[in-house]
Design a protein around this motif. Structure first.
Motif, short mmCIF file in Angstrom:
data_model
loop_
_atom_site.label_atom_id
_atom_site.label_comp_id
_atom_site.label_asym_id
_atom_site.label_seq_id
_atom_site.Cartn_x
_atom_site.Cartn_y
_atom_site.Cartn_z
N CYS A 27 -84.21 5.66 -14.75
CA CYS A 27 -83.10 5.13 -16.21
C CYS A 27 -82.21 6.09 -16.12
N LYS A 28 -80.43 4.87 -16.59
CA LYS A 28 -79.42 5.57 -16.36
C LYS A 28 -79.52 6.43 -17.73
N ALA A 29 -80.23 5.56 -19.31
CA ALA A 29 -80.04 6.41 -20.06
C ALA A 29 -81.13 5.85 -20.94
N PRO A 30 -81.84 6.25 -21.61
CA PRO A 30 -83.24 5.83 -22.52
C PRO A 30 -82.94 4.76 -22.83
N GLY A 31 -83.67 3.79 -22.31
CA GLY A 31 -84.27 1.81 -22.38
C GLY A 31 -83.04 1.03 -21.06
N ASN A 32 -82.27 1.96 -20.72
CA ASN A 32 -81.27 1.31 -19.79
C ASN A 32 -81.82 1.67 -18.10
N CYS A 33 -83.26 0.87 -18.10
CA CYS A 33 -83.42 1.42 -16.88
C CYS A 33 -83.32 -0.11 -15.66
N TRP A 34 -82.23 -0.76 -15.84
CA TRP A 34 -82.20 -1.82 -15.29
C TRP A 34 -81.60 -1.64 -13.90
N GLU A 35 -81.99 -2.38 -12.63
CA GLU A 35 -81.25 -1.64 -12.03
C GLU A 35 -81.21 -2.65 -10.89
N LYS A 37 -81.53 -5.89 -7.48
CA LYS A 37 -82.48 -5.61 -6.58
C LYS A 37 -81.97 -5.16 -5.46
N PRO A 38 -82.60 -4.53 -3.98
CA PRO A 38 -81.95 -4.43 -3.17
C PRO A 38 -81.23 -5.35 -2.41
N GLY A 39 -80.32 -5.34 -1.83
CA GLY A 39 -79.52 -5.72 -1.70
C GLY A 39 -78.05 -6.86 -1.99
N PHE A 40 -78.48 -6.31 -3.27
CA PHE A 40 -77.40 -7.10 -4.42
C PHE A 40 -76.26 -6.09 -4.92
N PRO A 41 -75.72 -6.42 -5.53
CA PRO A 41 -74.28 -5.64 -5.84
C PRO A 41 -74.85 -4.80 -7.13
N GLU A 42 -74.12 -4.09 -7.78
CA GLU A 42 -74.32 -3.07 -8.94
C GLU A 42 -73.36 -3.83 -10.12
N LYS A 43 -72.42 -4.51 -9.99
CA LYS A 43 -71.95 -5.72 -10.37
C LYS A 43 -71.30 -6.46 -9.77
N VAL A 44 -71.63 -7.57 -10.84
CA VAL A 44 -71.79 -9.53 -10.21
C VAL A 44 -70.38 -9.27 -10.26
N ALA A 45 -69.31 -9.62 -10.95
CA ALA A 45 -68.13 -9.90 -11.30
C ALA A 45 -67.79 -9.63 -9.50
N GLY A 46 -66.19 -10.86 -9.63
CA GLY A 46 -66.00 -9.86 -8.13
C GLY A 46 -66.95 -9.90 -7.29
N THR A 47 -67.71 -10.21 -6.95
CA THR A 47 -68.82 -10.87 -6.01
C THR A 47 -68.93 -11.80 -5.31
N LYS A 48 -69.66 -12.51 -4.30
CA LYS A 48 -69.97 -13.59 -4.04
C LYS A 48 -71.16 -13.86 -4.89
N TYR A 49 -71.53 -13.60 -6.02
CA TYR A 49 -72.44 -14.16 -6.95
C TYR A 49 -72.22 -13.88 -8.71
N ASP A 50 -70.97 -13.73 -8.41
CA ASP A 50 -70.43 -14.35 -9.68
C ASP A 50 -69.85 -15.81 -9.36
N PRO A 51 -70.36 -16.33 -10.48
CA PRO A 51 -70.60 -17.51 -11.04
C PRO A 51 -69.32 -17.77 -11.39
N LYS A 52 -68.10 -17.71 -11.40
CA LYS A 52 -67.02 -18.23 -11.65
C LYS A 52 -67.11 -19.46 -12.50
N HIS A 53 -66.89 -19.46 -13.75
CA HIS A 53 -67.61 -20.50 -15.03
C HIS A 53 -65.79 -20.52 -15.26
N ASP A 54 -66.15 -22.39 -15.10
CA ASP A 54 -64.87 -23.05 -15.48
C ASP A 54 -64.71 -23.24 -17.11
N PRO A 55 -63.67 -22.89 -16.72
CA PRO A 55 -63.32 -22.57 -18.72
C PRO A 55 -62.88 -24.27 -19.59
N ARG A 56 -62.75 -25.04 -18.77
CA ARG A 56 -63.05 -27.09 -19.58
C ARG A 56 -64.34 -27.21 -19.19
N GLU A 57 -65.57 -26.43 -18.36
CA GLU A 57 -66.30 -27.00 -18.42
C GLU A 57 -67.67 -25.79 -19.99
#
Length: 94
Positions: A27-35, A37-57
């Motif tokens: 855990c990084k902090a008490p109650g913050n134990c999210w990690e 999965k192996p092979g995925f980035p720590e942050k999603v924003a700006g990666t190929k996994y970023d959904p990039k939602h269209d504001p109109r939608e």
């Protein structure tokens, strides 16, 4: 009967094993134990996994709610005038 109970206990132990393997020590902090999965980035924003939602939608739901509130306002006004509830807004004369 005992064989059935034994098989059930075996299945329960097999499925509980992975849950018992987590020790909560990363855990990084008490109650913050999210990690990630192996092979995925720590942050999603700006990666190929970023959904990039269209504001109109995203704004479509807000627009539909505004339209629904307008229809309901017309129904209520008509009910106050006539005393009769009309669901179909097209039948309400302004």
């Amino acid at each position: 009967m005992r064989k059935t109970i034994g098989v059930a206990m075996l299945f329960a132990a097999a499925f509980a094993g992975p849950a018992l393997a987590y020790d909560g020590q990363t855990c990084k902090a008490p109650g913050n134990c999210w990690e990630p999965k192996p092979g995925f980035p720590e942050k999603v924003a700006g990666t190929k996994y970023d959904p990039k939602h269209d504001p109109r939608e995203i704004s479509k739901q807000a627009e539909s709610i505004k339209q629904m509130e307008e229809r309901n306002r017309k129904r209520v006004e008509n009910f106050k005038k006539t005393g009769k509830f009309e669901y179909d807004v097209a039948k309400i004369s302004n």
